[in-house]
Design a protein around this motif. Structure first.
Motif, PDB file in Angstrom:
ATOM      1  N   HIS A 134      40.504  41.129  45.144  1.00 19.89           N
ATOM      2  CA  HIS A 134      40.607  41.238  43.686  1.00 19.89           C
ATOM      3  C   HIS A 134      41.665  42.266  43.313  1.00 19.89           C
ATOM      4  N   ARG A 135      42.349  41.983  42.200  1.00 15.90           N
ATOM      5  CA  ARG A 135      43.500  42.773  41.781  1.00 15.90           C
ATOM      6  C   ARG A 135      43.354  43.179  40.321  1.00 15.90           C
ATOM      7  N   GLY A 136      43.864  44.368  40.009  1.00 16.61           N
ATOM      8  CA  GLY A 136      43.836  44.852  38.641  1.00 16.61           C
ATOM      9  C   GLY A 136      43.353  46.288  38.569  1.00 16.61           C
ATOM     10  N   GLN A 137      43.481  46.885  37.417  1.00 21.90           N
ATOM     11  CA  GLN A 137      43.013  48.251  37.212  1.00 21.90           C
ATOM     12  C   GLN A 137      41.491  48.269  37.199  1.00 21.90           C
ATOM     13  N   ILE A 138      40.909  49.202  37.944  1.00 19.76           N
ATOM     14  CA  ILE A 138      39.460  49.215  38.078  1.00 19.76           C
ATOM     15  C   ILE A 138      38.989  50.615  38.461  1.00 19.76           C
ATOM     16  N   THR A 139      37.775  50.970  38.029  1.00 14.87           N
ATOM     17  CA  THR A 139      37.213  52.274  38.369  1.00 14.87           C
ATOM     18  C   THR A 139      36.466  52.183  39.699  1.00 14.87           C
ATOM     19  N   GLU A 140      36.130  53.344  40.259  1.00 12.36           N
ATOM     20  CA  GLU A 140      35.371  53.377  41.505  1.00 12.36           C
ATOM     21  C   GLU A 140      33.988  52.754  41.307  1.00 12.36           C
ATOM     22  N   ARG A 141      33.391  52.982  40.132  1.00 14.00           N
ATOM     23  CA  ARG A 141      32.074  52.396  39.835  1.00 14.00           C
ATOM     24  C   ARG A 141      32.168  50.873  39.789  1.00 14.00           C
ATOM     25  N   GLU A 142      33.181  50.349  39.102  1.00 15.53           N
ATOM     26  CA  GLU A 142      33.332  48.902  39.004  1.00 15.53           C
ATOM     27  C   GLU A 142      33.596  48.282  40.373  1.00 15.53           C
TER      28      GLU A 142
ATOM     29  N   HIS B 262      30.748  38.098  44.346  1.00 13.34           N
ATOM     30  CA  HIS B 262      31.863  39.050  44.305  1.00 13.34           C
ATOM     31  C   HIS B 262      32.898  38.600  43.272  1.00 13.34           C
ATOM     32  N   LYS B 263      33.246  37.324  43.333  1.00 16.20           N
ATOM     33  CA  LYS B 263      34.305  36.790  42.469  1.00 16.20           C
ATOM     34  C   LYS B 263      33.914  36.875  40.998  1.00 16.20           C
ATOM     35  N   VAL B 264      32.686  36.475  40.680  1.00 14.83           N
ATOM     36  CA  VAL B 264      32.236  36.468  39.288  1.00 14.83           C
ATOM     37  C   VAL B 264      32.197  37.881  38.720  1.00 14.83           C
ATOM     38  N   VAL B 265      31.642  38.821  39.475  1.00 16.52           N
ATOM     39  CA  VAL B 265      31.556  40.203  38.985  1.00 16.52           C
ATOM     40  C   VAL B 265      32.944  40.815  38.859  1.00 16.52           C
ATOM     41  N   ALA B 266      33.834  40.499  39.791  1.00 16.37           N
ATOM     42  CA  ALA B 266      35.210  41.002  39.697  1.00 16.37           C
ATOM     43  C   ALA B 266      35.889  40.487  38.432  1.00 16.37           C
ATOM     44  N   ILE B 267      35.733  39.212  38.149  1.00 20.16           N
ATOM     45  CA  ILE B 267      36.350  38.638  36.951  1.00 20.16           C
ATOM     46  C   ILE B 267      35.742  39.237  35.689  1.00 20.16           C
ATOM     47  N   GLU B 268      34.425  39.506  35.718  1.00 15.68           N
ATOM     48  CA  GLU B 268      33.770  40.141  34.576  1.00 15.68           C
ATOM     49  C   GLU B 268      34.349  41.521  34.281  1.00 15.68           C
ATOM     50  N   HIS B 269      34.922  42.146  35.307  1.00 17.44           N
ATOM     51  CA  HIS B 269      35.545  43.464  35.129  1.00 17.44           C
ATOM     52  C   HIS B 269      37.065  43.360  35.032  1.00 17.44           C
ATOM     53  N   GLY B 270      37.552  42.190  34.629  1.00 16.67           N
ATOM     54  CA  GLY B 270      38.970  42.046  34.333  1.00 16.67           C
ATOM     55  C   GLY B 270      39.876  41.858  35.531  1.00 16.67           C
ATOM     56  N   GLN B 271      39.318  41.471  36.672  1.00 10.44           N
ATOM     57  CA  GLN B 271      40.115  41.309  37.877  1.00 10.44           C
ATOM     58  C   GLN B 271      40.527  39.856  38.093  1.00 10.44           C
ATOM     59  N   THR B 272      41.603  39.668  38.810  1.00  7.58           N
ATOM     60  CA  THR B 272      41.908  38.376  39.414  1.00  7.58           C
ATOM     61  C   THR B 272      41.285  38.396  40.802  1.00  7.58           C
ATOM     62  N   ALA B 273      40.512  37.369  41.141  1.00  9.53           N
ATOM     63  CA  ALA B 273      39.768  37.404  42.407  1.00  9.53           C
ATOM     64  C   ALA B 273      39.850  36.054  43.103  1.00  9.53           C
ATOM     65  N   GLU B 274      40.056  36.091  44.419  1.00 15.18           N
ATOM     66  CA  GLU B 274      40.144  34.858  45.193  1.00 15.18           C
ATOM     67  C   GLU B 274      39.727  35.112  46.628  1.00 15.18           C
TER      68      GLU B 274
ATOM     69  N   SER C  64      38.420  30.383  38.293  1.00 20.41           N
ATOM     70  CA  SER C  64      38.917  29.116  38.806  1.00 20.41           C
ATOM     71  C   SER C  64      39.044  29.227  40.316  1.00 20.41           C
ATOM     72  N   PHE C  65      39.156  28.076  40.968  1.00 18.55           N
ATOM     73  CA  PHE C  65      39.269  28.033  42.426  1.00 18.55           C
ATOM     74  C   PHE C  65      40.512  27.224  42.797  1.00 18.55           C
ATOM     75  N   SER C  66      41.426  27.861  43.505  1.00 19.56           N
ATOM     76  CA  SER C  66      42.628  27.158  43.942  1.00 19.56           C
ATOM     77  C   SER C  66      42.302  26.266  45.134  1.00 19.56           C
ATOM     78  N   ASP C  67      43.214  25.350  45.443  1.00 15.05           N
ATOM     79  CA  ASP C  67      43.029  24.476  46.612  1.00 15.05           C
ATOM     80  C   ASP C  67      42.922  25.298  47.894  1.00 15.05           C
ATOM     81  N   ALA C  68      43.748  26.342  48.006  1.00 12.23           N
ATOM     82  CA  ALA C  68      43.723  27.189  49.204  1.00 12.23           C
ATOM     83  C   ALA C  68      42.383  27.916  49.317  1.00 12.23           C
ATOM     84  N   GLU C  69      41.867  28.366  48.179  1.00 11.10           N
ATOM     85  CA  GLU C  69      40.582  29.074  48.199  1.00 11.10           C
ATOM     86  C   GLU C  69      39.447  28.126  48.604  1.00 11.10           C
TER      87      GLU C  69
END
Length: 209
Positions: free
Chosen positions: A113-121, A72-84, A14-19
């Motif tokens: 982007h925020r959340g638990q993530i590996t170096e590869r991801e 960036h945003k789509v791939v981050a979300i695909e890996h379980g991140q919150t991204a903006e 999703s895209f916030s107004d600020a984003e």
């Protein structure tokens, strides 16, 4: 450009107004900066040509910048991140000032982007932007042989996307190249070297127009 933080949250596309505001400001500012670089009105350039260049930059820079950040945003979300995306207004000012003296530093902001993530991801998220620009350069290539405005759009689209790919793959600071290099030196080399060589070839041997 992407940037990692560590706070967990439930991801959603999703895209916030600020984003949306920050994406629009960064898009307009970068387009103006590229237009100043191509048609330096402050050095006696033609006003009509400058306005035309702004419009062309909105199309070519718009696609290159927006799809880079959305990748960036789509791939981050695909890996379980919150991204903006968040614009960096100081860097946007620097982009305009740099264009006035003939150099463009295109770092308008980043997808945080925020959340638990590996170096590869993290590396894959960073890689998504420059790879998107390389693919866009290929898409613009057929337009280059066409006459008139479509040919100009093709040339600009190729140059801008090669520039964005090469610049963002520099392994320094918050740029994408640093995260890719930390993850995998081979992948970094495979993307960075062709991006720089192609961008250099277009600038120094083919010319911008």
């Amino acid at each position: 450009m992407s940037y990692r933080t560590d706070r967990n949250s439930d991801p959603e596309l999703s895209f916030s107004d600020a984003e949306l505001r920050d994406l629009a400001v960064a898009w307009l500012t970068l387009s103006a900066a590229f237009a100043l670089l191509f048609e330096p009105i402050h050095r006696g350039g033609n006003v009509a040509l400058f306005v035309e260049m702004v419009v062309l930059s909105l199309v070519t820079v718009g696609m290159g910048f927006l799809l880079h950040e959305i990748a960036h945003k789509v791939v981050a979300i695909e890996h379980g991140q919150t991204a903006e995306f968040r614009a960096d207004y100081q860097m946007l000012f620097l982009a305009i000032m740099g264009a006035l003296v003939g150099f463009l530093f295109a770092a308008p902001g980043a997808v945080y982007h925020r959340g638990q993530i590996t170096e590869r991801e993290n590396g894959l998220i960073a890689l998504a932007g420059p790879v998107t620009n390389l693919l866009l350069a290929l898409l613009f290539l057929p337009l280059m042989i066409l006459p008139g405005i479509l040919g100009v759009i093709g040339q600009m689209g190729i140059w801008i996307n090669l520039f964005l790919a090469a610049f963002n793959m520099i392994p320094f600071g918050p740029l994408d190249g640093k995260s890719v290099l930390e993850w995998h030196k081979g992948v970094f080399t495979l993307v960075f070297v062709p991006s720089v060589l192609l961008a250099g070839f277009v600038v120094f041997y083919v010319g911008l127009f």
